[in-house]
Design an enzyme around this catalytic site. Structure first.
Site, PDB file in Angstrom:
ATOM      1  N   GLY B 129       0.805  -1.219   0.000  1.00 60.89           N
ATOM      2  CA  GLY B 129       0.000   0.000   0.000  1.00 60.89           C
ATOM      3  C   GLY B 129       0.833   1.263   0.000  1.00 60.89           C
ATOM      4  O   GLY B 129       1.994   1.273  -0.412  1.00 60.89           O
ATOM      5  N   THR B 130       0.206   2.323   0.471  1.00 62.31           N
ATOM      6  CA  THR B 130       0.849   3.637   0.451  1.00 62.31           C
ATOM      7  C   THR B 130       2.093   3.671   1.314  1.00 62.31           C
ATOM      8  O   THR B 130       3.159   4.096   0.883  1.00 62.31           O
ATOM      9  CB  THR B 130      -0.148   4.698   0.946  1.00 62.31           C
ATOM     10  OG1 THR B 130      -1.229   4.755   0.033  1.00 62.31           O
ATOM     11  CG2 THR B 130       0.513   6.047   1.040  1.00 62.31           C
ATOM     12  N   CYS B 131       1.950   3.213   2.545  1.00 62.34           N
ATOM     13  CA  CYS B 131       3.052   3.335   3.495  1.00 62.34           C
ATOM     14  C   CYS B 131       4.338   2.755   2.933  1.00 62.34           C
ATOM     15  O   CYS B 131       5.361   3.405   2.884  1.00 62.34           O
ATOM     16  CB  CYS B 131       2.684   2.639   4.810  1.00 62.34           C
ATOM     17  SG  CYS B 131       4.054   2.532   5.955  1.00 62.34           S
ATOM     18  N   GLY B 206     -10.737  -5.427  -5.602  1.00 64.45           N
ATOM     19  CA  GLY B 206     -11.821  -6.046  -4.848  1.00 64.45           C
ATOM     20  C   GLY B 206     -13.080  -5.194  -4.882  1.00 64.45           C
ATOM     21  O   GLY B 206     -13.014  -3.977  -4.733  1.00 64.45           O
ATOM     22  N   THR B 231      -8.776  -0.052   2.046  1.00 63.34           N
ATOM     23  CA  THR B 231      -8.314   0.380   0.725  1.00 63.34           C
ATOM     24  C   THR B 231      -7.456   1.634   0.758  1.00 63.34           C
ATOM     25  O   THR B 231      -6.923   2.043  -0.260  1.00 63.34           O
ATOM     26  CB  THR B 231      -9.517   0.606  -0.203  1.00 63.34           C
ATOM     27  OG1 THR B 231     -10.508   1.333   0.534  1.00 63.34           O
ATOM     28  CG2 THR B 231     -10.101  -0.698  -0.670  1.00 63.34           C
ATOM     29  N   GLY B 273       4.425  17.713   4.059  1.00 61.30           N
ATOM     30  CA  GLY B 273       5.125  18.898   3.575  1.00 61.30           C
ATOM     31  C   GLY B 273       6.387  19.171   4.365  1.00 61.30           C
ATOM     32  O   GLY B 273       7.446  19.483   3.810  1.00 61.30           O
ATOM     33  N   ALA B 418      -0.392   4.775   9.331  1.00 61.15           N
ATOM     34  CA  ALA B 418      -0.236   3.348   9.037  1.00 61.15           C
ATOM     35  C   ALA B 418      -0.446   2.501  10.281  1.00 61.15           C
ATOM     36  O   ALA B 418      -1.175   1.509  10.259  1.00 61.15           O
ATOM     37  CB  ALA B 418       1.153   3.098   8.457  1.00 61.15           C
ATOM     38  N   HIS B 419       0.178   2.902  11.379  1.00 63.40           N
ATOM     39  CA  HIS B 419       0.087   2.059  12.574  1.00 63.40           C
ATOM     40  C   HIS B 419      -1.304   2.124  13.200  1.00 63.40           C
ATOM     41  O   HIS B 419      -1.726   1.199  13.870  1.00 63.40           O
ATOM     42  CB  HIS B 419       1.169   2.428  13.586  1.00 63.40           C
ATOM     43  CG  HIS B 419       1.268   3.898  13.871  1.00 63.40           C
ATOM     44  ND1 HIS B 419       2.033   4.736  13.099  1.00 63.40           N
ATOM     45  CD2 HIS B 419       0.692   4.668  14.809  1.00 63.40           C
ATOM     46  CE1 HIS B 419       1.924   5.963  13.567  1.00 63.40           C
ATOM     47  NE2 HIS B 419       1.122   5.955  14.609  1.00 63.40           N
ATOM     48  N   HIS B 546      20.787   5.834  32.576  1.00 67.60           N
ATOM     49  CA  HIS B 546      21.510   7.108  32.453  1.00 67.60           C
ATOM     50  C   HIS B 546      22.840   6.843  31.783  1.00 67.60           C
ATOM     51  O   HIS B 546      23.499   5.877  32.109  1.00 67.60           O
ATOM     52  CB  HIS B 546      21.750   7.703  33.836  1.00 67.60           C
ATOM     53  CG  HIS B 546      22.581   8.953  33.785  1.00 67.60           C
ATOM     54  ND1 HIS B 546      22.053  10.157  33.372  1.00 67.60           N
ATOM     55  CD2 HIS B 546      23.887   9.173  34.058  1.00 67.60           C
ATOM     56  CE1 HIS B 546      23.011  11.075  33.418  1.00 67.60           C
ATOM     57  NE2 HIS B 546      24.124  10.508  33.816  1.00 67.60           N
TER      58      HIS B 546
END
Lengths: 489, 576
Positions: B129-131, B206, B231, B273, B418-419, B546
């Protein structure tokens, strides 16, 4: 507008500007009373001065002084209420300080990076443009009286504003009006400037409207502004290793970087320096700061050539012979092996390390034969072989190419009879060795003979090595070469 | 999630469920709760888990009863082992069909297999997909390059560290290849992980034909007990803007990095952006932002966006126009530059015209629901998004739930990350396997991978103050600076701020916002605390190594002033 009664009193008494700034954290820190007496206020309004001081705000209860991280606005900027003007670093954090008044930032009293105690004026805000000059005068007085150094930005501003910046633009070849360049679709005469160009113009007080843009579509580029401001390009060039791709049909070809450079000829290619080439370039530019002079000397090499023939089968190279001879001569003339580090003293080097210039892979490197006076010829030759191998495989360690105290450069194998070397930074002298050629020589008795003669030319730093030093050194060198037995000892 | 949470109850109750996977009887929690609360006192942070989840059970069960009275769920067989992709119930081809193999669909598919569902995933384009292909993944590759370029170009910074570096350069092709290779690699990983678990990957677009019936490709029809629509979205391009893919581009094109313009206008100053401005300025471009709202970075907490402007905008070769719309953008052609006509966002008066070398349209993303067949089930999109309830169940035009149909990710527009999609997918799988689950969107972190990074979770300060006013509680702010952090100073990256928005009365964390070195990695301590309902008075005793950057967050929790040190269970999570 509400004024603190305290500063208001001060204002009416002395006609001095009043406090007008407050931090975003503690709005109105000095507004102790809710309302100022009305007549007073009216009286204040009638006072002509509308210049307000911007004070160092108290950003925390423990803050006693603050450092100006940056001025968000610069002198001459129009401010509106609520806008960030300056960023102040307190003992805890950086804070934006906002103005609570509209106006013009007339003068910056405390420049970026300087510190001021809480409550001290750090800038002046004028209400109208007419008051800017007055505010500036005040700022000058202020910075004079306060221990803060006089603000250089201000005086610069005064002068640069008057001189038309355009005169400095050395681009007469470019057709005058920007809209004449192809593609400039705006006939309105509006100046198009890139974001960085605008930022630079503000910084250097260049009026962008007076500039002639040399960029694509006649736009004003950062280079144009820098040229107008008379400064060298400071932008860290981001070299793309390959020319702009064709993907964008309209992608404009970038104009030549700095304005004074002629545009590249069509079809020319630009190949960026390799790291080694960049280092050479940097060293060469640095060498320009050293006052050098040159002394040449003819050396007869018949004896050396005879010796060379003898020792060659044992792996001794001419480079080793010359390095050894130079090292032995240097041992007798330590000043030629010295360095001038600060322009005030001689630094005598404890060892004699002969750097030998080697052309390699389109670059230039100087492997160093350390302690060349102490090692014997055979060890020296072996060492040299190792160094050349390492240089070829780029395995040289820094101390193997930057520890030289004297450099030897030999172009004799190309038939060069004499040349002139540039003194590398950090060394006192460099010797340029030409080819050894049969030459007709007349001796003291008037007899002619043919001897092999080689011209050597030494470039030296005149701050520490004078003509007589170099001449004496060359004389010793010549004696050693002409009586080379000592080299094999 | 529910099933794994139940594990933490078992130590406290003698009648603990024998198998962790088995579903707890509805009354179990009721009975166990009082005992466990007492006996778990020593578990510190853990005890909050109980309070939180015991309240959770009201989520979907409750609303299901209200809305879908007619539908009774058949009991599930949950005995299948995790690695086996079960066998579908007799009347359906699959237990679960997911439309869209992006990160959301992938997360749902993996979890479905773990739950023993026979699962198929339909993809009409490429897996990931996009990610993976046009978003987070390749952009991280570009940002990795820009981060290093920035370091190498910052002479001042390097000098302070005692380093000397000669002019840094880059090879555009090499950078672009890095991004592309990364996308390919992650895509293969994703595909392989699904294949190895036995998820059927069905290729083709689909389309929902009707309840529980999906067509993919030309005319392959499958039936499934439950269907998840995942989708995703495509870049949103406002009217009047001609995208030619060369000089006027969207993130899809920009990620290919085919051309690095001297001057690029970026329309929109949100995550996308901002990240691209980081990439382009590091590679030598100058950037002009065009933002419709009055402030840059409007989505961020105002204090963070102010600092971001000082750190990420002002020192760079960036200028901006705010309060303006790009009403018309014409690509470069016939020797003319890209022109952008700006109009005032309020008055619609023409304001300015920009002439630049390229324009990147980063005005957000639009849901992608084309060809999905929503009309077959009487679903009407709202501003393009598929309407869903808080359990991701699709709502039809009449306001009724569509049985067995869920929508996750960008297509439902709840939280376009996405997550978040993946979390929603897991939540849906939990529901279809009989566990109640409502995702608390306020616990989902977000990050912007600029240099330095920005991250956030929960409410912004204005949102928190608005909520506080409505509900009548007090809001307080705590802040810590990276300047005081040893590790940040060792890296010479002291620029940064962490901000905590909390309720002083009960110690609830309302929001955390960070700008600074590795902010994206630091946010999870806060997001986990919100998800688990951990209170400040408890988490502030947790120990941090630390010197690490995590001490910035430690300081943040420690500097908060909570009235009552007595911890109380978190309020019920609210889905948004």
């Amino acid at each position: 507008m509400a004024f603190s009664p305290l500063s208001n009193a001060a204002t009416s008494a002395t006609a001095k500007p009043t406090l007008s700034f407050s931090s975003s954290l503690y709005p109105w820190p000095r507004r102790f009373q809710s309302s100022a007496p009305l007549p007073r206020r009216r009286r204040f309004v009638s006072i002509q001065s509308k210049i307000r001081e911007i004070f160092m705000p108290a950003l925390s209860s423990t803050m006693t002084e603050g450092k100006i991280v940056s001025w968000v606005k610069s002198e001459g900027d129009v401010l509106s209420k609520g806008e960030s003007v300056v960023v102040v670093e307190s003992d805890k954090a950086d804070m934006d300080v906002e103005t609570f008044y509209d106006g013009i930032l007339a003068a910056i009293v405390v420049p970026e990076g300087e510190t001021a105690p809480v409550g001290a004026p750090i800038g002046l805000l004028a209400e109208t443009e007419d008051e800017i000059a007055e505010a500036k005068a005040k700022a000058a007085a202020k910075s004079g009286s306060a221990s803060a150094p006089p603000s250089p930005t201000k005086t610069e501003a005064d002068t640069t504003f008057d001189t038309p910046a355009v005169t400095a633009t050395p681009t007469p070849a470019i057709p005058q009006p920007p809209r004449a360049t192809p593609g400039s679709s705006k006939p309105s005469g509006k100046v198009v400037a890139t974001p960085f160009a605008k930022k630079l113009a503000k910084q250097h007080k260049v009026d962008i409207n007076k500039l002639v843009g040399t960029g694509p579509y006649g736009r004003v580029t950062p280079e144009d502004v820098e040229a107008a401001a008379g400064i060298k390009p400071s932008k860290p060039a981001v070299p793309a290793a390959q020319p702009a791709p064709v993907a964008a049909a309209a992608a404009p070809s970038k104009p030549a970087g700095a304005a004074p450079l002629p545009p590249p000829l069509p079809g020319s290619t630009v190949v960026p320096f390799t790291t080694m080439q960049a280092a050479v370039s940097k060293n060469m530019m640095e060498s320009l700061t050293v006052p050098t002079f040159r002394v040449g000397y003819p050396v007869l090499t018949d004896a050396l050539d005879t010796l060379y023939e003898k020792v060659k089968p044992k792996g001794v190279t001419m480079t080793a012979l010359l390095a050894k001879a130079a090292a032995m001569a240097l041992a007798q003339h330590p000043v030629v092996n010295a360095t001038c580090k600060d322009g005030k003293s001689f630094t005598y080097n404890s060892s004699i390390n002969i750097a030998v210039a080697v052309a390699i892979n389109g670059g230039l490197i100087t492997p160093v034969l350390q302690d060349a006076d102490k090692l014997d010829l055979y060890l020296l030759s072996q060492k040299w072989k190792e160094l050349v191998e390492k240089a070829r495989s780029k395995q040289l360690q820094p101390h193997e190419y930057n520890s030289g105290t004297f450099t030897l450069s030999n172009l004799g194998m190309f038939g060069v009879d004499r040349f002139d070397a540039i003194l590398p930074p950090g060394q006192g002298a460099i010797m340029a060795v030409g080819a050894s050629k049969p030459t007709v020589v007349a001796d003291a008795d008037g007899f002619f003979s043919v001897k092999s003669k080689m011209l050597v030319n030494v470039t030296a730093d005149h701050r520490i090595i004078y003509g007589a030093d170099l001449a004496a050194f060359l004389q010793t060198f010549s004696k050693i070469v002409q009586n080379p037995e000592s080299l094999t000892l | 999630m529910q099933s794994s949470l139940s594990l933490s109850f078992s130590p406290g109750s003698s009648s603990a469920a024998p198998a962790p996977r088995s579903r707890l009887p509805p009354d179990f929690l009721h009975i166990a709760a009082p005992q466990t609360l007492a006996s778990l006192r020593f578990y510190g942070i853990r005890r909050e888990v109980l309070g939180f989840s015991s309240l959770r059970r009201f989520g979907c069960h409750f609303s299901r009863r209200v809305h879908v009275v007619s539908h009774e769920r058949p009991p599930r067989r949950l005995s299948a082992s995790a690695s086996d992709n079960g066998s579908a119930s007799k009347s359906f081809d699959y237990d679960l069909v997911i439309i869209g193999a992006g990160v959301g669909g992938h997360g749902a598919a993996l979890h479905a297999v773990e739950k023993g569902l026979k699962t198929a995933i339909i993809e009409g384009d490429v897996v990931g997909g996009t990610c993976v292909n046009r978003g987070c993944v390749p952009s991280k590759a570009l940002l990795a390059v820009s981060g290093r370029m920035r370091e190498l170009q910052n002479d001042h910074h390097l000098k302070a560290l005692g380093l000397q570096v000669d002019a840094a350069g880059y090879d555009r092709k090499g950078v672009a290849d890095h991004a592309n290779n990364l996308a390919t690699k992650i895509r293969n990983n994703l595909t392989n992980s699904m294949k190895s678990l036995g998820v059927d990957i069905l290729t083709g677009v689909g389309t929902i034909l009707g309840p529980q019936k999906v067509k993919y490709g030309k005319d392959n029809v499958v039936t499934a007990r439950d269907i998840i629509v995942a989708t995703g979205s495509v870049p949103f391009v406002p009217k009047g803007i001609q995208v030619d893919g060369k000089t006027v581009i969207t993130s899809d094109h920009a990620l290919k990095l085919e051309f690095i313009p001297d001057w690029i206008a970026i329309v929109g100053s949100g995550y996308i952006g901002l990240e691209f401005s980081d990439v382009y300025t590091a590679l030598g471009s100058e950037v002009t932002f065009v933002e419709a709202l009055d402030q840059l970075m409007p989505g961020f907490d105002p204090e963070i966006s102010k600092l971001a402007q000082r750190v990420l905008i002002n020192p760079r070769n960036i200028d901006y126009h705010t309060g303006v719309f790009a009403s018309k953008i014409t690509p470069a052609r016939d020797g003319k530059p890209v022109t952008i006509e700006l109009i005032d966002a309020k008055t619609k008066e023409p304001k300015d015209t920009l002439e630049v070398d390229a324009a990147l349209i980063a005005t957000g993303r639009a849901p992608f629901t084309q060809g999905l067949g929503l009309e077959n089930i009487n679903v009407v999109t709202q501003r393009g998004f598929i309407p869903v309830d808080e359990c991701m169940r699709v709502v039809d035009a009449n306001g009724n739930l569509v049985p067995h149909l869920y929508c996750i990710g960008d297509a439902n527009g709840k939280m376009m990350l996405a997550h978040a999609a993946s979390a929603q997918g897991i939540s849906v799988v939990e529901q279809v396997t009989g566990n109640d689950h409502v995702l608390n969107h306020l616990s989902i972190p977000a990050a912007c991978f600029t240099h330095p990074e920005i991250s956030m979770v929960g409410l912004t300060e204005p949102q928190a103050r608005e909520k506080a006013q409505k509900e009548g509680f007090e809001v307080r702010i705590a802040k810590t600076s990276f300047k005081a952090n040893t590790k940040a100073l060792a890296e010479n990256e002291g620029e940064g701020l962490a901000k905590l928005i909390y309720r002083p009365d009960n110690g609830e964390i309302l929001g955390v916002h960070i700008l600074g070195l590795h902010a994206a990695d630091l946010i999870h301590e806060a997001s986990n605390a919100i998800a688990l309902g951990t209170r400040i008075q408890d988490i502030k005793y947790a120990v941090h190594a630390h010197p690490t950057l995590s001490e910035v967050i430690d300081e943040l929790f420690k500097s908060a002033k909570v009235h009552s040190e007595v911890s109380s269970p978190a309020s019920e999570p609210v889905a948004v």
